[in-house]
Design a protein around this motif. Sequence first.
Motif, mmCIF file in Angstrom:
data_model
loop_
_atom_site.group_PDB
_atom_site.id
_atom_site.type_symbol
_atom_site.label_atom_id
_atom_site.label_comp_id
_atom_site.label_asym_id
_atom_site.label_seq_id
_atom_site.Cartn_x
_atom_site.Cartn_y
_atom_site.Cartn_z
ATOM 1 N N ASP A 191 52.149 43.226 -43.838
ATOM 2 C CA ASP A 191 53.488 43.356 -44.376
ATOM 3 C C ASP A 191 54.260 42.081 -44.056
ATOM 4 O O ASP A 191 53.740 41.138 -43.471
ATOM 5 C CB ASP A 191 54.174 44.618 -43.829
ATOM 6 N N GLU A 192 55.517 42.104 -44.426
ATOM 7 C CA GLU A 192 56.362 40.923 -44.253
ATOM 8 C C GLU A 192 56.457 40.484 -42.786
ATOM 9 O O GLU A 192 56.568 39.302 -42.483
ATOM 10 C CB GLU A 192 57.739 41.257 -44.813
ATOM 11 N N ASN A 193 56.383 41.480 -41.861
ATOM 12 C CA ASN A 193 56.513 41.134 -40.438
ATOM 13 C C ASN A 193 55.325 40.319 -39.930
ATOM 14 O O ASN A 193 55.389 39.709 -38.872
ATOM 15 C CB ASN A 193 56.644 42.399 -39.590
ATOM 16 N N LEU A 194 54.238 40.359 -40.699
ATOM 17 C CA LEU A 194 53.095 39.516 -40.340
ATOM 18 C C LEU A 194 53.180 38.176 -41.073
ATOM 19 O O LEU A 194 53.070 37.104 -40.462
ATOM 20 C CB LEU A 194 51.783 40.225 -40.719
ATOM 21 N N ILE A 195 53.397 38.248 -42.394
ATOM 22 C CA ILE A 195 53.311 37.037 -43.209
ATOM 23 C C ILE A 195 54.492 36.070 -42.974
ATOM 24 O O ILE A 195 54.292 34.868 -42.798
ATOM 25 C CB ILE A 195 53.245 37.408 -44.718
ATOM 26 N N LYS A 196 55.689 36.607 -42.931
ATOM 27 C CA LYS A 196 56.866 35.719 -42.853
ATOM 28 C C LYS A 196 56.879 34.831 -41.591
ATOM 29 O O LYS A 196 57.004 33.609 -41.705
ATOM 30 C CB LYS A 196 58.150 36.544 -42.962
ATOM 31 N N PRO A 197 56.718 35.427 -40.383
ATOM 32 C CA PRO A 197 56.745 34.554 -39.198
ATOM 33 C C PRO A 197 55.642 33.501 -39.220
ATOM 34 O O PRO A 197 55.818 32.394 -38.711
ATOM 35 C CB PRO A 197 56.545 35.515 -38.017
ATOM 36 N N LEU A 198 54.502 33.847 -39.837
ATOM 37 C CA LEU A 198 53.410 32.865 -39.906
ATOM 38 C C LEU A 198 53.806 31.680 -40.772
ATOM 39 O O LEU A 198 53.602 30.523 -40.411
ATOM 40 C CB LEU A 198 52.155 33.492 -40.512
ATOM 41 N N LEU A 199 54.379 31.989 -41.942
ATOM 42 C CA LEU A 199 54.737 30.909 -42.868
ATOM 43 C C LEU A 199 55.936 30.116 -42.348
ATOM 44 O O LEU A 199 56.101 28.946 -42.681
ATOM 45 C CB LEU A 199 55.034 31.477 -44.261
ATOM 46 N N ASP A 200 56.751 30.751 -41.531
ATOM 47 C CA ASP A 200 57.926 30.047 -41.018
ATOM 48 C C ASP A 200 57.587 29.123 -39.847
ATOM 49 O O ASP A 200 58.349 28.220 -39.520
ATOM 50 C CB ASP A 200 58.995 31.051 -40.563
ATOM 51 N N SER A 201 56.438 29.357 -39.204
ATOM 52 C CA SER A 201 56.100 28.505 -38.055
ATOM 53 C C SER A 201 55.143 27.397 -38.501
ATOM 54 O O SER A 201 54.766 27.325 -39.661
ATOM 55 C CB SER A 201 55.465 29.358 -36.962
ATOM 56 N N SER A 202 54.771 26.558 -37.551
ATOM 57 C CA SER A 202 53.894 25.425 -37.905
ATOM 58 C C SER A 202 52.487 25.667 -37.374
ATOM 59 O O SER A 202 52.293 26.453 -36.446
ATOM 60 C CB SER A 202 54.437 24.138 -37.302
ATOM 61 N N SER A 203 51.537 24.956 -37.954
ATOM 62 C CA SER A 203 50.154 25.082 -37.506
ATOM 63 C C SER A 203 49.984 24.429 -36.129
ATOM 64 O O SER A 203 50.598 23.399 -35.831
ATOM 65 C CB SER A 203 49.237 24.395 -38.516
ATOM 66 N N LEU A 204 49.129 25.040 -35.290
ATOM 67 C CA LEU A 204 48.881 24.467 -33.960
ATOM 68 C C LEU A 204 47.681 23.516 -33.979
ATOM 69 O O LEU A 204 47.408 22.819 -33.016
ATOM 70 C CB LEU A 204 48.591 25.600 -32.965
ATOM 71 N N GLY A 205 46.928 23.527 -35.064
ATOM 72 C CA GLY A 205 45.725 22.695 -35.161
ATOM 73 C C GLY A 205 44.740 23.382 -36.089
ATOM 74 O O GLY A 205 45.063 24.406 -36.714
ATOM 75 N N PHE A 206 43.517 22.864 -36.144
ATOM 76 C CA PHE A 206 42.550 23.388 -37.108
ATOM 77 C C PHE A 206 41.192 23.560 -36.452
ATOM 78 O O PHE A 206 40.866 22.861 -35.501
ATOM 79 C CB PHE A 206 42.423 22.433 -38.302
ATOM 80 N N CYS A 207 40.425 24.511 -36.970
ATOM 81 C CA CYS A 207 39.054 24.638 -36.514
ATOM 82 C C CYS A 207 38.146 24.857 -37.724
ATOM 83 O O CYS A 207 38.632 25.116 -38.828
ATOM 84 C CB CYS A 207 38.902 25.751 -35.483
ATOM 85 N N TYR A 208 36.855 24.745 -37.473
ATOM 86 C CA TYR A 208 35.892 24.816 -38.553
ATOM 87 C C TYR A 208 34.845 25.872 -38.184
ATOM 88 O O TYR A 208 34.413 25.934 -37.036
ATOM 89 C CB TYR A 208 35.291 23.405 -38.725
ATOM 90 N N VAL A 209 34.493 26.733 -39.146
ATOM 91 C CA VAL A 209 33.546 27.820 -38.849
ATOM 92 C C VAL A 209 32.119 27.277 -38.917
ATOM 93 O O VAL A 209 31.601 26.991 -39.999
ATOM 94 C CB VAL A 209 33.717 28.999 -39.835
ATOM 95 N N GLN A 210 31.490 27.127 -37.771
ATOM 96 C CA GLN A 210 30.110 26.626 -37.731
ATOM 97 C C GLN A 210 29.123 27.725 -38.059
ATOM 98 O O GLN A 210 28.102 27.495 -38.671
ATOM 99 C CB GLN A 210 29.798 26.077 -36.339
ATOM 100 N N ASN A 211 29.462 28.937 -37.597
ATOM 101 C CA ASN A 211 28.545 30.055 -37.833
ATOM 102 C C ASN A 211 29.307 31.376 -37.756
ATOM 103 O O ASN A 211 30.208 31.529 -36.940
ATOM 104 C CB ASN A 211 27.428 30.022 -36.778
ATOM 105 N N CYS A 212 28.920 32.296 -38.635
ATOM 106 C CA CYS A 212 29.510 33.634 -38.573
ATOM 107 C C CYS A 212 28.364 34.639 -38.570
ATOM 108 O O CYS A 212 27.605 34.711 -39.536
ATOM 109 C CB CYS A 212 30.441 33.851 -39.771
ATOM 110 N N ASN A 213 28.217 35.354 -37.472
ATOM 111 C CA ASN A 213 27.129 36.327 -37.349
ATOM 112 C C ASN A 213 27.698 37.730 -37.584
ATOM 113 O O ASN A 213 28.370 38.298 -36.716
ATOM 114 C CB ASN A 213 26.515 36.196 -35.941
ATOM 115 N N ASP A 214 27.438 38.243 -38.781
ATOM 116 C CA ASP A 214 28.020 39.539 -39.155
ATOM 117 C C ASP A 214 27.493 40.663 -38.270
ATOM 118 O O ASP A 214 28.238 41.555 -37.872
ATOM 119 C CB ASP A 214 27.708 39.860 -40.627
ATOM 120 N N GLU A 215 26.179 40.613 -37.951
ATOM 121 C CA GLU A 215 25.575 41.690 -37.161
ATOM 122 C C GLU A 215 26.213 41.808 -35.787
ATOM 123 O O GLU A 215 26.577 42.885 -35.331
ATOM 124 C CB GLU A 215 24.084 41.425 -36.979
#
Length: 470
Positions: free
Chosen positions: A417-441
Motif C-alpha cells: 500500500d501507500e505506506n510502503l511505496i511512498k516512503p521508499l520513493l521519497d527517500s534515496s538509495s543507499l547503494g546497489f547490489c547484484y544478484v549472483q545466485n538465487c536458490n529457490d529450493e
Amino acid sequence: MATFDPSILQSILNKTKTESSESANIVEVPPFQEWRFEVAAKDKLKLKLVDGTAEIFGTELSPNIEYAFQGSIKLCVFSYSGCKLHFWNCQPLSEYVSEESCVGQYLTLHLGLEKQRVVEGPRVLVIGGKDSGKTALCRTLASYAEKQDHQPMLVNLNPRDFQFVIPGNLSATAISDLLNVENVALGESVATGPSFYHQKQPLAKTFGLEKFSDNVKLYRYLIQQLGKSVRRRLDNDLKVKKSGVIVDTPAFTIKEYDIIEEIVASFNINVLLIVGSERLLVDFKKKMQNPAVTLLKLNKSSGCVDKDDKYERELQQRSIKEYFYGIDRLQLSPYSITVNLKDFIFVRPKETEHVNLSFLSGDLADDDEAPRETVNFKQLAERVKNPGSDTLSNSILSLMDDSQIDTLKYLNSNDDDENLIKPLLDSSSLGFCYVQNCNDEKGKLTLLVPSPVQQLPTRTLLLTQFRYHE
Ligand SMILES: Nc1ncnc2c1ncn2[C@@H]1O[C@H](COP(=O)(O)OP(=O)(O)OP(=O)(O)O)[C@@H](O)[C@H]1O
C-alpha cells in the motif's frame, strides 16, 4: 656460468615494443583544437600528456601520468595552449585532430555563469537531441566551476546514463574534486570504496526502468523528490548554493514540454541551454512564459558520436562492472553475502504501456494541482509477489532506505500500500547490489555488494530492469 633467463629477453622485447610504439604514436594538438579518438571494445589505450596542458571535457590531465582508456569509448583531448600526447598499447579505432572545437563557446558560457555565483549560483538545464553532447557540456561546465573552487551540483535525469551511480537512477552529486576521466561513471562514490579523488556522495532516486517514457508518472514524481532533496542540500550548504546546479537530461522534444516545466519548477531553473537545435529554441521561445528563465542556444560539437543501442548497453554494463570492481588503476574488491529471501521485501517500478505522452503529462498536471495525497502510488511501483530466480537472477537491486517503514508488518504479509511505496520513493538509495545466485529450493540469495557488510542496511530492495552478466 650464468643461465639464460627467457623472461629477461621477453621484458627487453616488451620494453622495445612499448618504446617504439610510444615514439610512433605522438599527437601534437595546436592551441584551441582537440584530438578526437575512439577505442575499440576489447582494447585499452594508454595515454600520457608529455608537453603543454590538456583536458577531457573540462577535466585537466596531469602531466606525465599514464591514463588508461578501456574500450568502447569516444572522447576528445582539448588544449588551450597546445600540447603533445603520447599514446600506446593499441591503435585507436579512429583518431584525428579537429579545429572545430566547441570549448571556446563553453568557456564563454562558463564565464557568464561565473558572474552569477555570488549568493545563489545559476541553475542550468541542458536540453537537446539524442547524442548532441549534453553530457559533455554538463561535465565541462561542472569541471570549470570546480576548478574555480566551487562545488556545483551535477544532476543527471537520464535513466540510461550514470554519474557516480549505475544506470536506472536519477542522481545529484556535489562536485568537490576532479572528475575521474578513466571511469565511465565520472568517478567513485562513498558506497564503492577508495578513490584517487575526494569521494563523491550522490543522492540517488532509483527509477529502475530504462527510459523515462516507461513510466512518466514515476519519472515526474522522482524529479520532484530529487528537486526537494537538492533544494535542502543548497539550503544547508552555502558553498554548494553559491556554485549552482547543472542538470543533464535525456533527449526531450517539445512534446515533453510538461516534463521540462516540471524540471524547471523542481530545480528552480534560471538558465535553459538548448544544444544544437534551432527548432527546439524557437518552440521553447513560443511556449516558455517564465521571465525568470534565460534561453540560450549552443552549437552541437562536430565531434559528437551517435551511440547506438548496443554501444549504450556496453557502456551500461561497464558502469556496473566499474561500480563493483573499480577501474584498472584502482581495483575494488566487492563482497558476496548470502541472505534469506524471506527476510526481504522486494518492490519494483511499474512499467506502463507506451501511451500518448501528452495525455499522461496532462494527467499528472492535474495531480499536481490536487493535494499531494491524491498521487496514486499504485501506478508508480508495486510489490514483487513471489520473488525467485526467474525474477531476480542477475538483476541489479537498489538498497532502499526503509527507516520510515514498518518492515515487520510487510514481511509478514503480502500487502503493498501507500505506506510502503511512498516512503521508499521519497527517500534515496543507499547503494546497489547484484544478484549472483538465487536458490529457490533453499530460499537463499547470494548478492554482490561493493563494501564488506555483516548484514545489509535495509530489508527493502528495489528490483530494477537492469541485469549484469559477469
Ligand atoms: N568533441 C567531441 N569529440 C569526440 N567525442 C565527443 C565529443 N563530444 C561528445 N563526444 C562523444 O559523443 C557521444 C555523445 O555525446 P554525449 O554523451 O555528451 O551526448 P548526449 O547528448 O549527452 O547523449 P544522450 O542523448 O545519450 O544523453 C559520447 O560518446 C561523447 O563522448
